[in-house]
Design a protein around this motif. Structure first.
Motif, PDB file in Angstrom:
ATOM      1  N   THR A  91       7.750   9.418  -5.254  1.00  0.00           N
ATOM      2  CA  THR A  91       7.398   8.091  -5.742  1.00  0.00           C
ATOM      3  C   THR A  91       6.284   7.558  -4.855  1.00  0.00           C
ATOM      4  O   THR A  91       6.415   7.534  -3.633  1.00  0.00           O
ATOM      5  N   TRP A  92       5.169   7.143  -5.478  1.00  0.00           N
ATOM      6  CA  TRP A  92       4.022   6.709  -4.695  1.00  0.00           C
ATOM      7  C   TRP A  92       3.683   5.240  -4.954  1.00  0.00           C
ATOM      8  O   TRP A  92       3.935   4.710  -6.043  1.00  0.00           O
ATOM      9  N   PHE A  93       3.144   4.621  -3.931  1.00  0.00           N
ATOM     10  CA  PHE A  93       2.765   3.207  -3.986  1.00  0.00           C
ATOM     11  C   PHE A  93       1.388   3.045  -3.351  1.00  0.00           C
ATOM     12  O   PHE A  93       1.192   3.416  -2.196  1.00  0.00           O
ATOM     13  N   LEU A  94       0.443   2.514  -4.114  1.00  0.00           N
ATOM     14  CA  LEU A  94      -0.878   2.200  -3.592  1.00  0.00           C
ATOM     15  C   LEU A  94      -0.940   0.703  -3.295  1.00  0.00           C
ATOM     16  O   LEU A  94      -0.747  -0.115  -4.200  1.00  0.00           O
ATOM     17  N   MET A  95      -1.187   0.372  -2.037  1.00  0.00           N
ATOM     18  CA  MET A  95      -1.281  -1.021  -1.599  1.00  0.00           C
ATOM     19  C   MET A  95      -2.678  -1.322  -1.105  1.00  0.00           C
ATOM     20  O   MET A  95      -3.373  -0.423  -0.627  1.00  0.00           O
ATOM     21  N   GLU A  96      -3.074  -2.575  -1.215  1.00  0.00           N
ATOM     22  CA  GLU A  96      -4.378  -3.017  -0.734  1.00  0.00           C
ATOM     23  C   GLU A  96      -4.184  -4.150   0.264  1.00  0.00           C
ATOM     24  O   GLU A  96      -3.383  -5.063   0.023  1.00  0.00           O
ATOM     25  N   LYS A  97      -4.916  -4.090   1.350  1.00  0.00           N
ATOM     26  CA  LYS A  97      -4.866  -5.157   2.349  1.00  0.00           C
ATOM     27  C   LYS A  97      -5.792  -6.275   1.920  1.00  0.00           C
ATOM     28  O   LYS A  97      -6.992  -6.063   1.731  1.00  0.00           O
ATOM     29  N   ARG A  98      -5.246  -7.448   1.744  1.00  0.00           N
ATOM     30  CA  ARG A  98      -6.019  -8.611   1.305  1.00  0.00           C
ATOM     31  C   ARG A  98      -5.807  -9.745   2.299  1.00  0.00           C
ATOM     32  O   ARG A  98      -4.844 -10.509   2.216  1.00  0.00           O
ATOM     33  N   LEU A 100      -4.262  17.764  -6.142  1.00  0.00           N
ATOM     34  CA  LEU A 100      -5.460  17.221  -6.774  1.00  0.00           C
ATOM     35  C   LEU A 100      -5.077  16.311  -7.936  1.00  0.00           C
ATOM     36  O   LEU A 100      -5.592  15.189  -8.069  1.00  0.00           O
ATOM     37  N   SER A 101      -4.167  16.771  -8.782  1.00  0.00           N
ATOM     38  CA  SER A 101      -3.690  15.955  -9.895  1.00  0.00           C
ATOM     39  C   SER A 101      -3.029  14.677  -9.378  1.00  0.00           C
ATOM     40  O   SER A 101      -3.230  13.580  -9.935  1.00  0.00           O
ATOM     41  N   PHE A 102      -2.261  14.815  -8.313  1.00  0.00           N
ATOM     42  CA  PHE A 102      -1.560  13.664  -7.734  1.00  0.00           C
ATOM     43  C   PHE A 102      -2.546  12.573  -7.314  1.00  0.00           C
ATOM     44  O   PHE A 102      -2.392  11.402  -7.656  1.00  0.00           O
ATOM     45  N   PHE A 103      -3.583  12.962  -6.572  1.00  0.00           N
ATOM     46  CA  PHE A 103      -4.520  11.963  -6.061  1.00  0.00           C
ATOM     47  C   PHE A 103      -5.399  11.371  -7.157  1.00  0.00           C
ATOM     48  O   PHE A 103      -5.800  10.207  -7.064  1.00  0.00           O
ATOM     49  N   VAL A 104      -5.716  12.147  -8.185  1.00  0.00           N
ATOM     50  CA  VAL A 104      -6.453  11.593  -9.318  1.00  0.00           C
ATOM     51  C   VAL A 104      -5.694  10.405  -9.901  1.00  0.00           C
ATOM     52  O   VAL A 104      -6.278   9.355 -10.219  1.00  0.00           O
ATOM     53  N   ASN A 105      -4.378  10.541 -10.029  1.00  0.00           N
ATOM     54  CA  ASN A 105      -3.559   9.465 -10.590  1.00  0.00           C
ATOM     55  C   ASN A 105      -3.296   8.348  -9.580  1.00  0.00           C
ATOM     56  O   ASN A 105      -3.424   7.167  -9.904  1.00  0.00           O
ATOM     57  N   ALA A 106      -2.943   8.722  -8.369  1.00  0.00           N
ATOM     58  CA  ALA A 106      -2.536   7.721  -7.386  1.00  0.00           C
ATOM     59  C   ALA A 106      -3.704   6.854  -6.915  1.00  0.00           C
ATOM     60  O   ALA A 106      -3.503   5.711  -6.488  1.00  0.00           O
ATOM     61  N   HIS A 152      -0.699  -5.840  -0.612  1.00  0.00           N
ATOM     62  CA  HIS A 152      -0.373  -6.160  -2.000  1.00  0.00           C
ATOM     63  C   HIS A 152      -0.316  -4.882  -2.829  1.00  0.00           C
ATOM     64  O   HIS A 152      -1.173  -4.008  -2.698  1.00  0.00           O
ATOM     65  N   LEU A 153       0.669  -4.793  -3.704  1.00  0.00           N
ATOM     66  CA  LEU A 153       0.832  -3.627  -4.558  1.00  0.00           C
ATOM     67  C   LEU A 153      -0.264  -3.583  -5.609  1.00  0.00           C
ATOM     68  O   LEU A 153      -0.504  -4.549  -6.327  1.00  0.00           O
ATOM     69  N   VAL A 154      -0.940  -2.449  -5.699  1.00  0.00           N
ATOM     70  CA  VAL A 154      -2.000  -2.231  -6.689  1.00  0.00           C
ATOM     71  C   VAL A 154      -1.498  -1.347  -7.829  1.00  0.00           C
ATOM     72  O   VAL A 154      -1.760  -1.610  -9.000  1.00  0.00           O
ATOM     73  N   ASP A 155      -0.761  -0.288  -7.482  1.00  0.00           N
ATOM     74  CA  ASP A 155      -0.313   0.664  -8.491  1.00  0.00           C
ATOM     75  C   ASP A 155       0.850   1.462  -7.909  1.00  0.00           C
ATOM     76  O   ASP A 155       1.047   1.492  -6.682  1.00  0.00           O
ATOM     77  N   TYR A 156       1.613   2.099  -8.779  1.00  0.00           N
ATOM     78  CA  TYR A 156       2.706   2.954  -8.319  1.00  0.00           C
ATOM     79  C   TYR A 156       3.051   3.956  -9.414  1.00  0.00           C
ATOM     80  O   TYR A 156       2.664   3.799 -10.577  1.00  0.00           O
ATOM     81  N   GLY A 157       3.778   4.999  -9.027  1.00  0.00           N
ATOM     82  CA  GLY A 157       4.149   6.002 -10.011  1.00  0.00           C
ATOM     83  C   GLY A 157       5.121   7.024  -9.433  1.00  0.00           C
ATOM     84  O   GLY A 157       5.509   6.955  -8.259  1.00  0.00           O
TER      85      GLY A 157
END
Length: 210
Positions: A199-206, A33-39, A179-184
């Motif tokens: 290590t996590w990476f949030l990407m968005e399809k543009r 839960l904590s992980f997804f709040v941040n990611a 495209h990279l949006v956020d990481y941590g």
């Protein structure tokens, strides 16, 4: 059922079933839960999600707490795990198959893969990357062990069962619309909500944006 790679047979079999007992419980749910709040803090409008390699649904449970109306689907190769997963998701939303065999014409707002790419045969990764991006309607969240260069390490006494590399970087190089949006990073010794050195990476399809 026999699959095309040693890694698929490994996870579909006894080792995959044993994994269930080591990866469940309230503490893991709290950490997830904590992980997804941040990611996912930069994500918007994720009304649907699919997880590639969901096991018994610990990630889906956490996402349900954050997004109670989210429509969820999942892919799981291990039959024992899929039976437990059916307690979390509707049976008709579960694809009991290998990621390499998975086919779908639809997309989801969020595509999630967490601790799974590290266990896939490296030769099959381009195929998996393509599936992740094809099914991605907007966001792709990749959470894995990171290494700048591809390496193979022993996994619980087994060779060729765990691989580290820059998965997100390879996805974005192969699919420039991502495209990279956020990481941590989340440390395994975090005193409150540990993850396994993830290590996590949030990407968005543009589409149409270089």
């Amino acid at each position: 059922m026999t699959f095309e790679t040693e890694q698929e047979n490994f996870w579909a079999g006894e080792f995959g079933s044993e994994y269930i007992r080591r990866n469940q419980g309230d503490a893991l749910l709290a950490s997830n839960l904590s992980f997804f709040v941040n990611a996912l803090k930069a994500a918007r409008g994720i009304q649907s999600a699919i997880e590639f390699g969901a096991n018994i649904g610990m990630n889906m449970k956490a996402l349900q707490l954050l997004y109670p109306t989210q429509v969820q689907h999942a892919i799981e190769i291990n039959a024992d795990a899929a039976r437990e997963l059916a307690k979390v998701l509707p049976v008709e939303h579960i694809y009991e198959t290998s990621i390499l065999n998975f086919q779908s014409q639809r997309t989801w707002d969020l595509v999630l893969i967490k601790g799974v790419l590290i266990h896939i045969n490296p030769e099959a990764l381009p195929q998996v990357y393509d599936k992740l991006v094809t099914t991605c309607g907007r966001y792709l969240l990749v959470a894995e062990y990171y290494n700048p260069q591809p390496v193979s390490v022993s996994y619980r006494g087994h060779a060729d069962r765990l691989f580290k590399r820059d998965f997100a970087g390879e996805i974005m190089a192969r699919h420039p619309q991502m495209h990279l949006v956020d990481y941590g990073f989340v440390y395994r010794h975090d005193p409150n909500f540990p993850q396994d050195d993830t290590t996590w990476f949030l990407m968005e399809k543009r589409i149409g944006i270089s």
